[in-house]
Scaffold this motif. Structure first.
Motif, PDB file in Angstrom:
ATOM      1  N   CYS A 133       0.804  -1.246   0.154  1.00 19.45           N
ATOM      2  CA  CYS A 133       0.059   0.042   0.033  1.00 19.45           C
ATOM      3  C   CYS A 133       0.881   1.181   0.001  1.00 19.45           C
ATOM      4  O   CYS A 133       0.317   2.344  -0.508  1.00 19.45           O
ATOM      5  CB  CYS A 133      -0.905   0.087   1.322  1.00 19.45           C
ATOM      6  SG  CYS A 133      -2.080  -1.452   1.266  1.00 19.45           S
ATOM      7  N   GLN A 134       2.071   1.208   0.495  1.00 22.07           N
ATOM      8  CA  GLN A 134       2.995   2.109   0.508  1.00 22.07           C
ATOM      9  C   GLN A 134       4.416   1.952  -0.006  1.00 22.07           C
ATOM     10  O   GLN A 134       4.760   0.880  -0.038  1.00 22.07           O
ATOM     11  CB  GLN A 134       3.168   2.678   2.100  1.00 22.07           C
ATOM     12  CG  GLN A 134       2.141   3.406   2.631  1.00 22.07           C
ATOM     13  CD  GLN A 134       2.291   3.839   4.021  1.00 22.07           C
ATOM     14  OE1 GLN A 134       2.807   3.083   5.100  1.00 22.07           O
ATOM     15  NE2 GLN A 134       1.995   5.014   4.577  1.00 22.07           N
ATOM     16  N   THR A 135       4.872   3.032  -0.968  1.00 24.01           N
ATOM     17  CA  THR A 135       6.138   2.754  -1.140  1.00 24.01           C
ATOM     18  C   THR A 135       7.349   2.873  -0.286  1.00 24.01           C
ATOM     19  O   THR A 135       7.161   3.692   0.705  1.00 24.01           O
ATOM     20  CB  THR A 135       6.521   3.885  -2.206  1.00 24.01           C
ATOM     21  OG1 THR A 135       5.448   3.793  -3.291  1.00 24.01           O
ATOM     22  CG2 THR A 135       7.879   3.676  -2.965  1.00 24.01           C
ATOM     23  N   ILE A 136       8.083   2.027  -0.045  1.00 26.60           N
ATOM     24  CA  ILE A 136       9.178   1.733   1.006  1.00 26.60           C
ATOM     25  C   ILE A 136      10.647   1.520   0.339  1.00 26.60           C
ATOM     26  O   ILE A 136      10.377   0.678  -0.859  1.00 26.60           O
ATOM     27  CB  ILE A 136       8.900   1.064   2.137  1.00 26.60           C
ATOM     28  CG1 ILE A 136       9.940   1.249   3.168  1.00 26.60           C
ATOM     29  CG2 ILE A 136       8.965  -0.635   1.929  1.00 26.60           C
ATOM     30  CD1 ILE A 136       9.359   0.501   4.637  1.00 26.60           C
ATOM     31  N   GLY A 137      11.862   1.944   0.938  1.00 25.90           N
ATOM     32  CA  GLY A 137      12.958   1.355   0.365  1.00 25.90           C
ATOM     33  C   GLY A 137      14.155   1.918   0.681  1.00 25.90           C
ATOM     34  O   GLY A 137      14.062   2.879   1.721  1.00 25.90           O
ATOM     35  N   LEU A 138      15.114   1.785   0.380  1.00 27.23           N
ATOM     36  CA  LEU A 138      16.576   1.932   0.973  1.00 27.23           C
ATOM     37  C   LEU A 138      17.014   3.342  -0.090  1.00 27.23           C
ATOM     38  O   LEU A 138      16.963   3.005  -1.088  1.00 27.23           O
ATOM     39  CB  LEU A 138      17.599   0.976   0.799  1.00 27.23           C
ATOM     40  CG  LEU A 138      18.984   1.450   1.494  1.00 27.23           C
ATOM     41  CD1 LEU A 138      19.149   1.935   2.620  1.00 27.23           C
ATOM     42  CD2 LEU A 138      19.759   0.250   1.159  1.00 27.23           C
ATOM     43  N   GLY A 139      17.266   4.387   0.556  1.00 27.07           N
ATOM     44  CA  GLY A 139      17.612   5.553  -0.134  1.00 27.07           C
ATOM     45  C   GLY A 139      19.153   5.842   0.082  1.00 27.07           C
ATOM     46  O   GLY A 139      19.609   5.709   1.583  1.00 27.07           O
ATOM     47  N   GLY A 140      19.878   6.313  -0.835  1.00 23.97           N
ATOM     48  CA  GLY A 140      21.076   6.848  -0.739  1.00 23.97           C
ATOM     49  C   GLY A 140      21.376   8.373  -0.356  1.00 23.97           C
ATOM     50  O   GLY A 140      20.726   8.960  -1.537  1.00 23.97           O
ATOM     51  N   ARG A 141      21.802   8.990   0.294  1.00 26.08           N
ATOM     52  CA  ARG A 141      22.066  10.455   0.529  1.00 26.08           C
ATOM     53  C   ARG A 141      22.936  10.966  -0.375  1.00 26.08           C
ATOM     54  O   ARG A 141      24.026  10.538  -0.323  1.00 26.08           O
ATOM     55  CB  ARG A 141      22.343  11.020   1.979  1.00 26.08           C
ATOM     56  CG  ARG A 141      22.165  12.355   2.101  1.00 26.08           C
ATOM     57  CD  ARG A 141      22.190  12.908   3.462  1.00 26.08           C
ATOM     58  NE  ARG A 141      21.162  12.493   4.511  1.00 26.08           N
ATOM     59  CZ  ARG A 141      21.169  12.725   5.744  1.00 26.08           C
ATOM     60  NH1 ARG A 141      21.807  13.827   6.128  1.00 26.08           N
ATOM     61  NH2 ARG A 141      20.006  12.104   6.415  1.00 26.08           N
ATOM     62  N   VAL A 142      22.534  11.848  -1.483  1.00 25.50           N
ATOM     63  CA  VAL A 142      23.428  12.468  -2.502  1.00 25.50           C
ATOM     64  C   VAL A 142      23.745  14.070  -2.214  1.00 25.50           C
ATOM     65  O   VAL A 142      24.630  14.549  -2.745  1.00 25.50           O
ATOM     66  CB  VAL A 142      22.903  12.254  -3.725  1.00 25.50           C
ATOM     67  CG1 VAL A 142      22.832  10.662  -4.186  1.00 25.50           C
ATOM     68  CG2 VAL A 142      21.635  12.866  -4.019  1.00 25.50           C
ATOM     69  N   VAL A 143      22.707  14.537  -1.372  1.00 23.33           N
ATOM     70  CA  VAL A 143      23.080  16.045  -0.864  1.00 23.33           C
ATOM     71  C   VAL A 143      22.695  16.116   0.462  1.00 23.33           C
ATOM     72  O   VAL A 143      21.700  15.798   0.913  1.00 23.33           O
ATOM     73  CB  VAL A 143      22.204  16.683  -1.856  1.00 23.33           C
ATOM     74  CG1 VAL A 143      22.196  18.317  -1.573  1.00 23.33           C
ATOM     75  CG2 VAL A 143      22.281  16.790  -3.676  1.00 23.33           C
ATOM     76  N   ASP A 144      23.511  16.781   1.200  1.00 22.58           N
ATOM     77  CA  ASP A 144      23.299  17.316   2.700  1.00 22.58           C
ATOM     78  C   ASP A 144      24.187  18.568   2.852  1.00 22.58           C
ATOM     79  O   ASP A 144      24.960  18.419   3.395  1.00 22.58           O
ATOM     80  CB  ASP A 144      23.887  15.932   3.687  1.00 22.58           C
ATOM     81  CG  ASP A 144      23.487  16.261   4.975  1.00 22.58           C
ATOM     82  OD1 ASP A 144      22.647  17.117   5.255  1.00 22.58           O
ATOM     83  OD2 ASP A 144      24.154  15.384   5.777  1.00 22.58           O
ATOM     84  N   GLU A 145      23.390  19.737   2.473  1.00 25.65           N
ATOM     85  CA  GLU A 145      24.205  20.788   2.527  1.00 25.65           C
ATOM     86  C   GLU A 145      23.362  22.111   2.447  1.00 25.65           C
ATOM     87  O   GLU A 145      22.243  22.049   2.177  1.00 25.65           O
ATOM     88  CB  GLU A 145      25.297  20.835   1.217  1.00 25.65           C
ATOM     89  CG  GLU A 145      24.623  20.897  -0.138  1.00 25.65           C
ATOM     90  CD  GLU A 145      25.691  21.288  -1.155  1.00 25.65           C
ATOM     91  OE1 GLU A 145      26.674  22.069  -1.005  1.00 25.65           O
ATOM     92  OE2 GLU A 145      25.494  20.546  -2.050  1.00 25.65           O
ATOM     93  N   VAL A 146      23.970  23.154   2.933  1.00 26.98           N
ATOM     94  CA  VAL A 146      23.405  24.284   2.880  1.00 26.98           C
ATOM     95  C   VAL A 146      23.817  25.074   1.558  1.00 26.98           C
ATOM     96  O   VAL A 146      24.922  25.264   1.212  1.00 26.98           O
ATOM     97  CB  VAL A 146      23.671  25.266   3.804  1.00 26.98           C
ATOM     98  CG1 VAL A 146      23.342  26.890   3.767  1.00 26.98           C
ATOM     99  CG2 VAL A 146      23.160  25.064   5.149  1.00 26.98           C
ATOM    100  N   ILE A 147      22.892  25.629   0.689  1.00 26.78           N
ATOM    101  CA  ILE A 147      23.072  26.111  -0.563  1.00 26.78           C
ATOM    102  C   ILE A 147      22.640  27.583  -0.294  1.00 26.78           C
ATOM    103  O   ILE A 147      21.847  28.031   0.048  1.00 26.78           O
ATOM    104  CB  ILE A 147      22.350  25.485  -1.878  1.00 26.78           C
ATOM    105  CG1 ILE A 147      22.769  24.224  -2.164  1.00 26.78           C
ATOM    106  CG2 ILE A 147      22.512  26.218  -2.868  1.00 26.78           C
ATOM    107  CD1 ILE A 147      21.947  23.412  -3.137  1.00 26.78           C
ATOM    108  N   THR A 148      23.567  28.582  -0.858  1.00 24.17           N
ATOM    109  CA  THR A 148      23.371  30.031  -0.731  1.00 24.17           C
ATOM    110  C   THR A 148      23.528  30.680  -2.085  1.00 24.17           C
ATOM    111  O   THR A 148      24.693  30.324  -2.751  1.00 24.17           O
ATOM    112  CB  THR A 148      24.355  30.546   0.322  1.00 24.17           C
ATOM    113  OG1 THR A 148      24.196  30.152   1.501  1.00 24.17           O
ATOM    114  CG2 THR A 148      24.158  32.189   0.501  1.00 24.17           C
ATOM    115  N   ALA A 149      22.566  31.293  -2.457  1.00 25.58           N
ATOM    116  CA  ALA A 149      22.856  32.297  -3.718  1.00 25.58           C
ATOM    117  C   ALA A 149      23.745  33.265  -3.654  1.00 25.58           C
ATOM    118  O   ALA A 149      23.830  33.720  -2.601  1.00 25.58           O
ATOM    119  CB  ALA A 149      21.375  32.664  -4.115  1.00 25.58           C
ATOM    120  N   PRO A 150      24.725  33.528  -4.664  1.00 25.95           N
ATOM    121  CA  PRO A 150      24.449  32.833  -6.199  1.00 25.95           C
ATOM    122  C   PRO A 150      25.118  31.682  -5.979  1.00 25.95           C
ATOM    123  O   PRO A 150      26.196  31.368  -5.575  1.00 25.95           O
ATOM    124  CB  PRO A 150      25.155  33.668  -6.978  1.00 25.95           C
ATOM    125  CG  PRO A 150      26.406  34.510  -6.125  1.00 25.95           C
ATOM    126  CD  PRO A 150      25.414  34.561  -4.696  1.00 25.95           C
TER     127      PRO A 150
END
Length: 246
Positions: A133-150
């Motif tokens: 009934c629900q989607t479940i799975g293993l995820g690999g983190r590819v982004v974990d950061e603070v992004i500031t413009a520009p």
């Protein structure tokens, strides 16, 4: 007459995403370069405005004002254009607001951070189970950061680049998005939300589990006050209309 930056972006999206077959890597990076040239003022936003109301009285687009980048109290979406092949729009965030973990099924997404700072967390699927009934799975983190413009535009693909991601606004900020194809419940491209449960023994990995749309997620709409774009709606008859979004 010289085309405005949003017209140039629309024309490129129309050419690339309406053609037979998928755009090439080089074409996607051409689009990325166009996004990189766009600033908040080009989509009708005054990023430095200190007004209390979301709409300022700045009068730089004819009789129209600008949207005040610091005047939003909720997450706000500015719709610029949508067709079967792609959509263009801007998300504006007040400081402290969170857009929870969500996916972009089967989509290519290009994003330009127009102003402000945002914490981004993003995963790609490693394993996936959609049989229940629900989607479940293993995820690999590819982004974990603070992004500031520009910051250079980001690109995510259906299976790579951080297709499942969340945003936490650290300051008032805005993100210009191009999605191809756009979300569509009818064509099996709904937006699905997830919770992530870190795995202590596997740094950088988490179990991702589908969850209902959060009750506290509020997304308001605001008018597009940038320059008008000319859009082609019917190629067979050459019908052209003007997409003012007023």
């Amino acid at each position: 007459m010289e085309r405005n930056k949003i017209q140039v972006l629309y024309d490129a999206c129309q050419a690339l995403f309406s053609q037979k077959g998928l755009p090439t890597f080089q074409q996607i990076h051409y689009l990325k370069n166009l996004l990189d040239k766009i600033e908040a003022i080009d989509v009708g936003i005054d990023e430095f405005g200190l007004c209390d109301s979301p709409v300022s009285d700045a009068n730089v687009h004819g009789s129209r004002g600008l949207l005040c980048g610091r005047g939003f109290s909720e997450i706000t979406y500015i719709h610029i254009h949508e067709c079967d092949s792609f959509s263009i729009g801007v998300f504006c965030f007040p400081a402290g607001k969170v857009f929870p973990l969500h996916d972009h099924p089967g989509m290519t997404v290009l994003s330009k951070f127009l102003y402000g700072s945002v914490y981004v967390k993003a995963y790609d699927w490693i394993t996936l189970d959609c049989t229940g009934c629900q989607t479940i799975g293993l995820g690999g983190r590819v982004v974990d950061e603070v992004i500031t413009a520009p910051h250079e535009p980001t690109i995510l693909f259906p299976r790579s680049g951080g297709n499942i991601h969340s945003f936490t606004a650290l300051t008032p900020c805005a993100i210009l998005d191009v999605l191809s194809p756009p979300y569509s419940q009818e064509f099996g491209r709904p937006s699905t939300y997830y919770s992530d449960i870190p795995i202590p023994s596997l740094a950088g990995y988490a179990m991702l589990e589908e969850k209902p749309i959060p009750n506290d997620l509020v997304v308001q709409g605001a008018p597009y006050l940038g320059p008008s774009i000319v859009t082609v709606y019917d190629h067979n008859f050459g019908q052209i209309d003007c997409d003012n979004h007023m």
